[in-house]
Structure formats: C-alpha cells, structure tokens
Design a protein around this motif. Structure first.
Motif, short mmCIF file in Angstrom:
data_model
loop_
_atom_site.label_atom_id
_atom_site.label_comp_id
_atom_site.label_asym_id
_atom_site.label_seq_id
_atom_site.Cartn_x
_atom_site.Cartn_y
_atom_site.Cartn_z
N SER A 46 -6.83 -14.34 -4.74
CA SER A 46 -5.68 -14.26 -3.83
C SER A 46 -4.47 -13.67 -4.54
CB SER A 46 -5.35 -15.64 -3.27
OG SER A 46 -4.99 -16.53 -4.30
N ARG A 47 -4.28 -14.05 -5.80
CA ARG A 47 -3.15 -13.50 -6.57
C ARG A 47 -3.37 -12.02 -6.88
NH1 ARG A 47 1.37 -14.46 -9.07
NH2 ARG A 47 1.82 -13.62 -11.13
N LYS A 48 -4.60 -11.66 -7.21
CA LYS A 48 -4.92 -10.25 -7.45
C LYS A 48 -4.63 -9.42 -6.20
CE LYS A 48 -8.59 -10.71 -10.91
NZ LYS A 48 -10.00 -10.42 -11.21
N LYS A 49 -5.01 -9.97 -5.03
CA LYS A 49 -4.78 -9.27 -3.77
C LYS A 49 -3.30 -9.09 -3.50
CE LYS A 49 -6.02 -9.42 1.13
NZ LYS A 49 -6.74 -10.17 2.19
N MET A 50 -2.50 -10.13 -3.81
CA MET A 50 -1.06 -10.05 -3.60
C MET A 50 -0.43 -8.98 -4.49
SD MET A 50 1.82 -13.02 -4.23
CE MET A 50 1.58 -12.94 -6.01
N ILE A 51 -0.85 -8.94 -5.76
CA ILE A 51 -0.32 -7.94 -6.70
C ILE A 51 -0.73 -6.54 -6.25
CG2 ILE A 51 -0.42 -7.08 -9.07
CD1 ILE A 51 -0.74 -9.98 -9.98
N ALA A 52 -1.99 -6.41 -5.80
CA ALA A 52 -2.48 -5.10 -5.34
C ALA A 52 -1.67 -4.61 -4.15
CB ALA A 52 -3.96 -5.20 -4.98
N GLU A 53 -1.32 -5.52 -3.22
CA GLU A 53 -0.53 -5.13 -2.05
C GLU A 53 0.87 -4.68 -2.45
OE1 GLU A 53 -1.26 -4.77 1.22
OE2 GLU A 53 -3.32 -5.01 0.53
N ARG A 54 1.47 -5.38 -3.43
CA ARG A 54 2.79 -4.98 -3.90
C ARG A 54 2.74 -3.60 -4.56
NH1 ARG A 54 5.03 -10.55 -6.79
NH2 ARG A 54 5.46 -11.73 -4.88
N MET A 55 1.73 -3.38 -5.38
CA MET A 55 1.59 -2.09 -6.04
C MET A 55 1.31 -0.99 -5.03
SD MET A 55 -0.55 -3.25 -9.42
CE MET A 55 -0.58 -1.62 -10.14
N LYS A 56 0.51 -1.32 -4.00
CA LYS A 56 0.21 -0.34 -2.95
C LYS A 56 1.48 0.12 -2.28
CE LYS A 56 -2.35 -0.01 1.41
NZ LYS A 56 -3.19 -0.75 2.38
N GLY A 57 2.39 -0.83 -2.00
CA GLY A 57 3.66 -0.49 -1.38
C GLY A 57 4.50 0.44 -2.23
N MET A 58 4.41 0.28 -3.56
CA MET A 58 5.17 1.15 -4.46
C MET A 58 4.67 2.58 -4.43
SD MET A 58 5.36 -1.25 -7.86
CE MET A 58 5.42 -3.04 -7.71
N PHE A 59 3.36 2.74 -4.15
CA PHE A 59 2.74 4.06 -4.24
C PHE A 59 2.59 4.78 -2.91
CE2 PHE A 59 0.82 2.17 -8.20
CZ PHE A 59 1.53 2.98 -9.08
N GLU A 60 2.85 4.11 -1.79
CA GLU A 60 2.72 4.77 -0.49
C GLU A 60 4.07 5.33 -0.06
OE1 GLU A 60 0.91 2.35 2.48
OE2 GLU A 60 -1.06 2.37 1.50
N LYS A 61 4.18 6.65 -0.08
CA LYS A 61 5.46 7.29 0.19
C LYS A 61 5.26 8.52 1.07
CE LYS A 61 7.36 5.82 -4.29
NZ LYS A 61 8.40 4.92 -3.76
N THR A 62 6.35 8.96 1.71
CA THR A 62 6.36 10.19 2.49
C THR A 62 7.29 11.18 1.82
OG1 THR A 62 5.95 9.00 4.55
CG2 THR A 62 6.82 11.23 4.74
N TYR A 63 6.79 12.40 1.62
CA TYR A 63 7.60 13.45 0.98
C TYR A 63 7.73 14.65 1.92
CZ TYR A 63 6.93 10.95 -3.43
OH TYR A 63 6.93 9.99 -4.41
N ILE A 64 8.80 15.40 1.73
CA ILE A 64 9.02 16.62 2.51
C ILE A 64 9.16 17.79 1.55
CG2 ILE A 64 10.48 17.81 4.20
CD1 ILE A 64 11.47 15.03 5.08
N LEU A 65 8.32 18.81 1.74
CA LEU A 65 8.41 20.05 0.97
C LEU A 65 9.10 21.10 1.83
CD1 LEU A 65 7.51 21.66 -1.63
CD2 LEU A 65 5.57 22.44 -0.24
N THR A 66 10.31 21.50 1.44
CA THR A 66 11.03 22.58 2.11
C THR A 66 10.79 23.84 1.29
OG1 THR A 66 12.71 21.04 2.91
CG2 THR A 66 13.27 23.38 2.93
N PHE A 67 10.26 24.88 1.91
CA PHE A 67 9.80 26.04 1.13
C PHE A 67 10.13 27.37 1.81
CE2 PHE A 67 6.41 24.87 4.04
CZ PHE A 67 6.00 26.09 4.56
#
Length: 295
Positions: A46-67
């Motif tokens: 359960s603790r591993k799952k909680m840490i994984a969810e927190r780390m997942k949130g850090m890595f899920e992002k939206t970026y915009i490439l203006t070119f």
C-alpha cells in the motif's frame, strides 16, 4: 501545356506552405514508475502504491511546442498547483529536473533552456543533441496524420534523473540473480533508506520516434529534432510523449522568444553543479540529514 502549368503551380504552393509553416503542437508526457524492490522488503504494498502515485503525478505533464521552420519554444502548460508536504525532499529534487522553457534553432543548432535547480535559476546554453536516426519502414496513423518510425541510441548524462531506476537493475525485465541469503542481506542493507540512495541512471537508452512528413519541419518535443517531419510521438526509456492536438498556421501565432531568465552557464558547467548537489544530497541522507545545502 495547361496541365504542366497547373502541376507547377501545385508544386509551388506546396513549397510555399513548407517555407512558411508554423503552429503549435500539444504533447502529453507520461512516465511509468517501477516500484519493484523499492524501499526494501519491509515496505508494504500500500505504501509502495502511494509513493508510485505521487511520483506518477510528478511525471504526468502537458507541454506546448510552438514552432516554425527554423525555431521553436517548448513550454509546460500552465496549471494551478496544489501545494503541500507530500513528497518532501524527493518531490523537490524531481521538480528541479523537470524541463522548463526550451528554445531550439534548427538552422544554428542552438538549444537554450531555462532551468531551476533547488531555488536557483539557470540559463543553459547548449547545442541540439545529434542522434543517428535510423529510418524504419513501419508506419501508423496518429489522428489525421500518417507517421513513420525512427530509432536511435541516446547516451544518457549521469545526472539526468528523469531516467532514474533502482540501483542494481539492468532493466525492468531482468530479476536480480541472487541467492535467498544474498537477497536478504541486500534488502536489509537498503532498509529504511531514502529513495535517492537507491537510484541510478542508465548509460544509454533506445529512442523511438514517430514523425510525419505531412508537417515538414525537422522538430519535435524537448531536445529532439532532425527527422524529415514533426515528431508526434516519442518513447524514451519509461517516458512516452504523445501529441494530442496540432494547430497549424494560426492567425495569431505566439511569438517565439529566446529565454533570458537565469544565470548563464554551459551544459558542462550545469552538469557539474548538478553532480555537486546530488552528491551533497546523498551524503545528507546517509548521515540522516534533512536539509539541502545550497550555494
């Protein structure tokens, strides 16, 4: 003669479009987190799952490439953040390695990036990484665009913590070839340690890109470029970056500005600073310290 004139006009129009193309591409970036063996044998699932969810949130992002044909700016989409204590020092560390504004000039091969590192702002001057792309025959459809596959081997900087893995694992599929007694000793040795003492960075990774010649710009998300069309999907180690939306030749396009915020350093100088900081953090964690030194 009439057909020849029409065909010439068609070729001219395609060339003109290619010369004047501009737009914005929206990318969703996701990184999978492998918690196998993380935190020692006494950490419950359960603790591993909680840490994984927190780390997942850090890595899920939206970026915009203006070119346009020769330049681009790659920015994280602005959003409201929920501030709190979750994640602690590890969240602070990973935030310092998330890419900020990245400017590329395809003609001059210049890459300029703003980057915050533990509260200090840097302006990194570098050249665009040159990958030896292999163009594959495989193709598929992403939205309305036909894309083609390309692969390359990328050397990874030892301080690139966006590619961290648990220390001692060659890859996600391989299991540790240890006896039961050796495994117990290993698990006991990492018991209760902070995550930073258990991580390492691979020396090289395979990069898989999917590009479309239908948008003839040699550009893509982040530092990636050099293919005969815009990169719409990118797979690097555990990270997948997928284009979800493209706006071509907008009437009111965003102006591409070269970043200027931060202390100007070369990539080599910045990597040296990162190494000093990560070494300091490891020593603090080994000694039970909780504070990040900073100069």
């Amino acid at each position: 003669m009439k057909r020849f004139i029409l065909f010439s006009l068609f070729l001219f129009s395609i060339t003109t479009i290619a010369q004047n193309i501009s737009g914005q591409a929206y990318y969703q970036s996701k990184t999978t987190v492998n918690m196998d063996g993380f935190g020692g044998r006494d950490m419950d699932e359960s603790r591993k799952k909680m840490i994984a969810e927190r780390m997942k949130g850090m890595f899920e992002k939206t970026y915009i490439l203006t070119f346009n044909n020769s330049e681009s700016i790659y920015k994280e989409e602005e959003k409201l953040e929920t501030r709190g204590n979750s994640g602690g020092g590890f969240r602070m560390m990973m935030g310092s390695f998330s890419p900020e504004n990245q400017y590329k000039n395809i003609k001059t091969q210049v890459l300029i990036q703003e980057q915050e590192l533990f509260g200090k702002q840097f302006l990194i001057n570098d050249s665009i990484p040159q990958l030896e792309w292999t163009l594959e025959k495989e193709s598929k459809q992403i939205g309305q665009y036909v894309v083609f596959k390309a692969t390359a081997i990328k050397k990874v900087d030892a301080n690139d913590l966006s590619m961290i893995r648990r220390r001692g694992r060659n890859n996600d599929q391989k299991k540790d070839s240890l006896t039961n007694d050796e495994s117990k000793v290993k698990n006991d040795s990492i018991k209760d340690k902070n995550p930073i003492t258990e991580i390492e960075v691979p020396k090289e990774v395979i990069v898989t890109a999917w590009y479309t010649p239908m948008i003839p710009v040699q550009n893509g998300p982040g530092e990636y470029s050099g293919l005969p069309g815009l990169i719409l999907e990118l797979n690097v180690y555990r990270t997948t970056i997928l284009c979800s939306k493209i706006v071509l030749n907008p009437k009111e396009g965003e102006v591409i500005k070269v970043p200027t915020n931060g202390k100007e350093v070369t990539k080599k100088e910045y990597n040296k600073i990162v190494k000093e900081k990560t070494d300091e953090m490891r020593e603090n964690f080994r000694g039970g310290g909780r504070r990040f030194g900073g100069s």
